[in-house]
Design an enzyme around this catalytic site. Structure first.
Site, PDB file in Angstrom:
ATOM      1  N   THR A 164       0.819  -1.214   0.000  1.00 22.76           N
ATOM      2  CA  THR A 164       0.000   0.000   0.000  1.00 22.76           C
ATOM      3  C   THR A 164       0.848   1.257   0.000  1.00 22.76           C
ATOM      4  O   THR A 164       0.436   2.291  -0.527  1.00 22.76           O
ATOM      5  CB  THR A 164      -0.938  -0.012   1.223  1.00 22.76           C
ATOM      6  OG1 THR A 164      -1.796  -1.123   1.092  1.00 22.76           O
ATOM      7  CG2 THR A 164      -1.781   1.239   1.309  1.00 22.76           C
ATOM      8  N   TYR A 209      -8.289   0.631  -3.998  1.00 17.83           N
ATOM      9  CA  TYR A 209      -6.994   1.072  -4.511  1.00 17.83           C
ATOM     10  C   TYR A 209      -6.227  -0.150  -4.979  1.00 17.83           C
ATOM     11  O   TYR A 209      -6.592  -1.288  -4.685  1.00 17.83           O
ATOM     12  CB  TYR A 209      -6.190   1.809  -3.432  1.00 17.83           C
ATOM     13  CG  TYR A 209      -5.715   0.925  -2.313  1.00 17.83           C
ATOM     14  CD1 TYR A 209      -6.551   0.606  -1.250  1.00 17.83           C
ATOM     15  CD2 TYR A 209      -4.434   0.379  -2.331  1.00 17.83           C
ATOM     16  CE1 TYR A 209      -6.128  -0.225  -0.236  1.00 17.83           C
ATOM     17  CE2 TYR A 209      -4.009  -0.445  -1.311  1.00 17.83           C
ATOM     18  CZ  TYR A 209      -4.849  -0.746  -0.259  1.00 17.83           C
ATOM     19  OH  TYR A 209      -4.426  -1.567   0.743  1.00 17.83           O
ATOM     20  N   SER A 236       1.692  -7.684  -0.714  1.00 19.46           N
ATOM     21  CA  SER A 236       2.521  -8.657   0.018  1.00 19.46           C
ATOM     22  C   SER A 236       1.810  -9.984   0.248  1.00 19.46           C
ATOM     23  O   SER A 236       2.414 -10.936   0.732  1.00 19.46           O
ATOM     24  CB  SER A 236       3.025  -8.065   1.334  1.00 19.46           C
ATOM     25  OG  SER A 236       1.980  -7.926   2.255  1.00 19.46           O
ATOM     26  N   GLU A 257      -2.822 -27.977  28.798  1.00 15.30           N
ATOM     27  CA  GLU A 257      -4.016 -28.812  28.600  1.00 15.30           C
ATOM     28  C   GLU A 257      -3.713 -29.976  27.670  1.00 15.30           C
ATOM     29  O   GLU A 257      -4.336 -31.025  27.745  1.00 15.30           O
ATOM     30  CB  GLU A 257      -5.130 -27.959  27.984  1.00 15.30           C
ATOM     31  CG  GLU A 257      -6.312 -27.718  28.907  1.00 15.30           C
ATOM     32  CD  GLU A 257      -7.433 -27.043  28.162  1.00 15.30           C
ATOM     33  OE1 GLU A 257      -8.469 -27.693  27.953  1.00 15.30           O
ATOM     34  OE2 GLU A 257      -7.265 -25.868  27.777  1.00 15.30           O
TER      35      GLU A 257
HETATM   36  N1  GLU Z   1      -2.628  -6.500   0.728  1.00 13.96           N
HETATM   37  C1  GLU Z   1      -1.642  -5.534   0.369  1.00 13.96           C
HETATM   38  C2  GLU Z   1      -0.256  -5.847   0.885  1.00 13.96           C
HETATM   39  O1  GLU Z   1      -0.068  -6.410   1.931  1.00 13.96           O
HETATM   40  C3  GLU Z   1      -2.038  -4.185   0.815  1.00 13.96           C
HETATM   41  C4  GLU Z   1      -2.043  -4.030   2.298  1.00 13.96           C
HETATM   42  C5  GLU Z   1      -1.009  -3.064   2.761  1.00 13.96           C
HETATM   43  O2  GLU Z   1       0.074  -2.909   2.256  1.00 13.96           O
HETATM   44  O3  GLU Z   1      -1.362  -2.430   3.751  1.00 13.96           O
HETATM   45  O4  GLU Z   1       0.663  -5.479   0.214  1.00 13.96           O
END
Ligand code: GLU
Length: 330
Positions: free
Chosen positions: A16, A29, A62, A286
């Site tokens: 992001t 986005y 990611s 447990e």
């Molecule tokens: N799902 C994407 C990633 O992990 C966007 C989430 C982010 O970077 O906050 O790259």
């Protein structure tokens, strides 16, 4: 004491922080769309007191992070650690799996120079975007000689976390990251940095060798009423290790524990972690780990327990006692 500006290698992977919003107020986005040079160009007006050397290595969300990019990342960071002209390394990264990358690097790199992962919860162009501030904070951390000897760090939301503590604990809040069992080890703003304790790993070499052929290790999440078939399925696809994301303190129905115990007998290590957000999973509380042959995951959540188990198996460590020792250390 560095007489010139700190020189920092910036390895771009996407996420992001490199995402562009379709509108300033909309929710959607595309992660990883912004090129690293464009990101650094946007940052150039901030007056950061560091020389940034950009090297894009991927442009992905990611959720697609894996061994191909990890291989390049590891190699590039090792080269920068051995380059006397480079003072620190920044990695721009998506937030979904930043904890896994940070911890993998923590296990496989020497703790010589600052290695700082940074991301964002809101894309550039969104109202209240956090990427620029997080990046400015990360530059401050990576430029500080006191960041050495702490292993890879993650900088998000004015907080600095150690790799083994950090986890993404919220889907979209700006303060999405938490540390467990320790919270942040420092607080940072673009103009201040306060460490809460000294570095304990100065001069420490890499703990484990880099996995050349990473083994398949799966996370099995326990749920009420499940049967043992998923365990059989995982063994059927050749899993070399299983991490249980168990209920409560790493629990699962008896039939599942029995099937996992059979897996251990066939040479597949089983680590019990918890699907609960926080808390230790200790031995023999447990679940009779001694009888079943299991390893207790202690403070590591399932995602990081999987990373550690993959690294251990790749390094030929498959005995439950030795694996337990590694998890006790974290
Ligand atoms: N799902 C994407 C990633 O992990 C966007 C989430 C982010 O970077 O906050 O790259």
């Amino acid at each position: 004491m560095i007489a010139r500006l700190p020189r920092l290698l910036v390895l771009g992977t996407g996420g992001t922080i490199a995402g562009s919003a379709q509108s300033a107020t909309g929710g959607s986005y595309a992660a990883g769309e912004l090129r690293l040079d464009q990101l650094l160009n946007d940052l150039s007006g901030l007056g950061l007191e560091a020389e940034l050397v950009a090297k894009p290595i991927a442009q992905i969300g990611s959720q697609d992070m894996g061994w191909d990019v990890w291989d390049v990342l590891h190699r590039e960071i090792l080269a920068a650690l051995n380059d006397s002209q480079m003072d620190g390394i920044l990695v721009t990264h998506g937030t979904d799996t930043a904890e896994e990358t940070a911890y993998l690097l923590d296990l496989t790199l020497p703790a010589d120079k600052p290695v700082v992962l940074v991301g964002a919860m809101r894309p550039a162009g969104a109202v209240g975007a956090d990427g620029m501030r997080n990046f400015a904070n990360a530059v401050r951390v990576a430029s500080d000689p006191d960041a050495c000897g702490r292993g890879p760090l993650l900088v998000m939301g004015d907080a600095v976390f150690a790799a083994k503590d950090v986890r993404k604990a919220a889907t979209s809040n700006i303060d999405a990251f938490k540390g467990y069992p320790r919270g942040p080890i420092a607080r940072v703003t673009p103009s201040t940095l306060d460490w809460f304790g000294g570095a304990t790993r100065v001069g420490e070499p890499a703990r484990y060798g880099w996995p050349e052929t990473p083994p398949r290790v799966a996370i099995l999440t326990a749920g009420a009423g499940m049967d043992a078939k998923p365990v059989e399925a995982l063994l059927g696809i050749g899993c070399k290790g299983i991490v249980l994301a168990g209920m409560g303190q790493g629990n699962a129905p008896g039939c599942v524990l029995d099937a996992l115990s059979e897996a251990v007998k066939s040479g597949v290590p089983v680590v019990r972690s918890a699907r609960v957000d926080e808390g230790l999973v200790d031995r023999n509380v447990e679940v009779d780990d001694d009888r079943y042959g299991f390893v207790a995951g202690r403070a590591l959540g399932p995602a990081k327990a999987r990373v550690l188990l993959m690294v251990l198996i790749a390094n030929g460590i498959t005995d439950a006692t030795a694996i337990q020792a590694a998890f006790d250390r974290g």
